[in-house]
Design a protein around this motif. Structure first.
Motif, PDB file in Angstrom:
ATOM      1  N   ASP A 358       0.822  -1.207   0.000  1.00 32.43           N
ATOM      2  CA  ASP A 358       0.000   0.000   0.000  1.00 32.43           C
ATOM      3  C   ASP A 358       0.856   1.257   0.000  1.00 32.43           C
ATOM      4  O   ASP A 358       0.513   2.256  -0.647  1.00 32.43           O
ATOM      5  N   CYS A 359       1.977   1.231   0.717  1.00 32.25           N
ATOM      6  CA  CYS A 359       2.877   2.388   0.724  1.00 32.25           C
ATOM      7  C   CYS A 359       3.469   2.632  -0.667  1.00 32.25           C
ATOM      8  O   CYS A 359       3.587   3.783  -1.120  1.00 32.25           O
ATOM      9  N   SER A 362       0.872   4.147  -2.954  1.00 32.66           N
ATOM     10  CA  SER A 362       0.563   5.549  -2.671  1.00 32.66           C
ATOM     11  C   SER A 362       1.541   6.509  -3.324  1.00 32.66           C
ATOM     12  O   SER A 362       1.213   7.675  -3.550  1.00 32.66           O
TER      13      SER A 362
END
Length: 379
Positions: A358-359, A362
């Motif tokens: 997810d990082c 992003s």
């Protein structure tokens, strides 16, 4: 016109396979000793026969051109078979849903019958109580405020003079999500006891102790609440907090809980995390590890560095953990503390780290990415 395997073997044509039924195709496949099962679809058997006839050169070259001419028709038949199978599966699912609805309705009828015919309760109004007329007065279940919901439900039940033995029968009609799962897991005898059902539902929505502490501390009186209702809500929140901390009416644990709360209120506001240690455990004291003279010099240098900059301070605490030096890639040492024994009696809050995927997602559309090499990673 009936199909004959011998006639087809004498004059094999792929176009003959198109209108054949599953039984005829299966008989022809058995003649050619092809491995098929009774669960195979008609289109799969036909395709298997076509592949076998072409590979074994049983059909002529002219028939190959005929195969191309019948490809569209074969595809239509395959799509038709798939559509029939899809319709049959849809019908089966509809039947299962209908059967499930009937089972639920039957269960409700059984509960209503049991509530109407039970003789264990001495309340004379039980036989005259009509559950179906009072179901609409049950307040909607709120998963976000379970504690307040039970207070609301009990107030409504008392105001309308509902017999206590039918409270669970009325309550189960409004349960949702995890509350319904907790109710379904109970036995028939347990599901008829309101206190047991209430405890099971509250356990399903049980929070961490810190969440109950914050709810108790941040609870404020609403304009729609009376002071009696607010006091009862505060009492319930405090009880839930004590249960989560396993106080169990022990004065020592309650005393420690209050003292720890007052200590937290005296800390600076910029302290956001803390360790929750089982303070009833005796202090853990460890002797310093023996170090090589070179490491000992590096250790003293690092301690002076942290003392000078106010990172650490001298302490006379009863708790003591040994320090260790971990070699780094550049040849220097990383100053660490061995808290393994302290961790065995530490109850830490659960704050899961974000997923690395997810990082990365992003920052996937970013044009510039900056990396910082921090001097000290933990302060």
């Amino acid at each position: 016109m009936s199909f004959s395997v011998e006639s087809f073997v004498d004059s094999p044509k792929l176009s003959t396979l198109v209108p054949l039924k599953k039984a005829d195709l299966s008989a022809l496949a058995q003649h050619y000793k092809l491995e098929i099962t009774s669960t195979m679809k008609k289109s799969d058997i036909r395709r298997l026969l076509v592949e076998h006839l072409v590979e074994e050169e049983i059909v002529s070259d002219d028939e190959d051109s005929l195969t191309s001419a019948n490809v569209v028709e074969l595809k239509k038949l395959e799509l038709k078979d798939k559509e029939k199978e899809r319709e049959s599966q849809l019908k089966l699912k509809k039947m299962e849903l209908k059967e499930r609805d009937l089972t639920i309705q039957l269960k409700i009828k059984e509960l209503e019958l049991a509530a109407a015919t039970a003789t264990a309760s001495p309340t004379p109004r039980r036989s005259d109580f009509d559950v179906s007329k009072h179901v609409r007065f049950v307040p909607p279940f709120q998963e976000t405020e379970v504690d307040k919901y039970f207070l609301h439900f009990e107030k409504v039940a008392s105001s309308l003079s509902w017999p206590r033995e039918v409270w669970t029968l009325l309550l189960q009609s409004a349960l949702l999500g995890k509350a319904r799962e907790a109710y379904s897991a109970l036995s028939v005898d347990q599901s008829s006891e309101y206190d047991t059902v209430k405890s099971a539902v509250l356990r399903a929505y049980e929070l961490v102790p810190e969440a109950y502490r914050q709810k108790f501390r941040n609870s404020r009186k609403n304009d729609s609440q009376t002071y009696v209702e607010f006091a009862r809500s505060k009492e319930t929140l405090f009880d839930r907090w004590c249960v989560s901390k396993e106080v169990q009416k022990e004065f020592g644990k309650l005393r420690q809980l209050v003292l720890m709360e007052e200590f937290k209120n005296c800390l600076p506001t910029d302290i956001k995390t803390y360790l929750k240690i089982d303070t009833l455990h005796p202090p853990i004291k460890q002797h310093p590890y023996r170090l090589h003279p070179s490491k000992l010099a590096a250790l003293r240098k690092e301690v002076q560095y942290m003392l000078k900059r106010g990172i650490v301070e001298r302490s006379q605490s009863e708790w003591s953990s040994s320090c260790v030096l971990v070699p780094k890639a550049d040849g220097s040492y990383r100053f660490c503390t061995d808290f393994r024994k302290v961790n065995t009696v530490t109850k830490s809050d659960s704050f899961p780290l974000p997923r690395v995927e997810d990082c990365i997602d992003s920052v996937g559309h970013s044009r510039y990415i900056t990396k910082f090499d921090l001097l000290k990673g933990y302060w």
